[in-house]
Write a protein that holds these residues in place. Structure first.
Motif, PDB file in Angstrom:
ATOM      1  N   LYS A   1      -6.084   1.630   2.596  1.00  0.00           N
ATOM      2  CA  LYS A   1      -5.856   1.556   1.159  1.00  0.00           C
ATOM      3  C   LYS A   1      -5.091   0.300   0.765  1.00  0.00           C
ATOM      4  CE  LYS A   1      -1.592   4.287   1.403  1.00  0.00           C
ATOM      5  NZ  LYS A   1      -0.929   5.537   0.970  1.00  0.00           N
ATOM      6  N   SER A   2      -5.050   0.065  -0.539  1.00  0.00           N
ATOM      7  CA  SER A   2      -4.271  -1.037  -1.084  1.00  0.00           C
ATOM      8  C   SER A   2      -2.782  -0.728  -0.957  1.00  0.00           C
ATOM      9  CB  SER A   2      -4.618  -1.263  -2.556  1.00  0.00           C
ATOM     10  OG  SER A   2      -3.671  -2.104  -3.180  1.00  0.00           O
TER      11      SER A   2
ATOM     12  N   TYR B   1     -12.046  -1.202  -1.343  1.00  0.00           N
ATOM     13  CA  TYR B   1     -11.289  -0.314  -0.459  1.00  0.00           C
ATOM     14  C   TYR B   1     -12.175   0.885  -0.108  1.00  0.00           C
ATOM     15  CZ  TYR B   1      -7.416  -3.367  -1.446  1.00  0.00           C
ATOM     16  OH  TYR B   1      -6.615  -4.489  -1.537  1.00  0.00           O
TER      17      TYR B   1
END
Length: 246
Positions: free
Chosen positions: A131-132, A154
């Motif tokens: 994930k970010s 993502y």
């Protein structure tokens, strides 16, 4: 003899420096700010073909249908009579639990092969396995367009938010996020492609204020109304057409 060696060494140093500078000069055209190449991507004035380099972490390849949908979206909006080529390849996982923008850029610089050359413009897309870094308990990032010809999806997050009951299909969500991020690269909304009417959302800059539009901010957040891929509204299309698109 020492003088000859010194001259040869100096020549090699200059040659090496020139080669590096030449490579950097080529790469700098693909390392500009978001929206800077909107007209080059939309029109065939300078580039009449495009290559899309898709690099994904092993196990996180985007669906074939989503990429087919993406190319169809491009063909409907950009002028590239020489065609659009897609190249896909995997890389090993960098082992990150999250990705910062700086890490995404470093991965691109270490792995990107294609840059603008001749009449062909090059695009880079990375599909991540984590994930970010700016995700929170209440909001997540599904994709980011961060340079004039570069974006990240993502993929791991997309898979977690799709494919089950009451959630969009993986293909629909992938397609929506890919198209949305590339919309930003094409200069939408008001990022290098000039507005032809007042439709930038004042509360969500760089997004369209038409709720059904692909460039509405909630499309990027994964809120897909009706389980179908949103389309560009007439106002965004008018912007693209005024900047060399279809």
């Amino acid at each position: 003899m020492k003088k000859i060696i010194a001259v040869i060494s100096l020549f090699l140093l200059v040659l090496s420096s020139c080669s590096k500078d030449s490579a950097e000069n080529i790469h700098v055209n693909n390392r500009k700010t978001l929206g800077a190449s909107a007209n080059d991507l939309l029109s065939d004035d300078k580039f009449d073909s495009m290559i899309i380099e898709i690099v994904y972490v092993e196990g996180f390849e985007p669906s074939t249908t989503a990429i087919t949908n993406f190319v169809s979206f491009l063909n409907s909006r950009i002028n590239k009579p020489g065609g659009i080529t897609v190249e896909k390849r995997p890389i090993p996982s960098p082992g990150n639990e999250t990705y910062t923008n700086a890490q995404i850029m470093a991965i691109e610089e270490a792995n990107r092969i294609h840059y603008n050359e001749g009449s062909e413009i090059a695009v880079w897309a990375f599909f991540a396995d984590a994930k970010s870094s700016i995700d929170t308990n209440t909001s997540v990032v599904l994709g980011t367009a961060y340079r004039n010809t570069s974006f990240v999806i993502y993929e791991n997050t997309i898979r977690k938010l799709s494919g089950t009951q009451f959630k969009p299909s993986r293909t629909v969500l992938e397609t929506t996020v890919i198209n949305h991020e590339f919309g930003h690269i094409l200069g939408l909304t008001n990022i290098g492609t000039a507005l032809q009417s007042d439709h930038e959302d004042p509360d969500h800059k760089r997004h369209c204020d038409v709720e059904t539009c692909l460039m509405y901010w909630e499309s990027e957040a994964g809120n897909i109304l009706g389980g179908t891929v949103p389309q560009l509204d007439a106002k965004c299309i008018a912007d693209l057409q005024a900047n060399g698109g279809k």
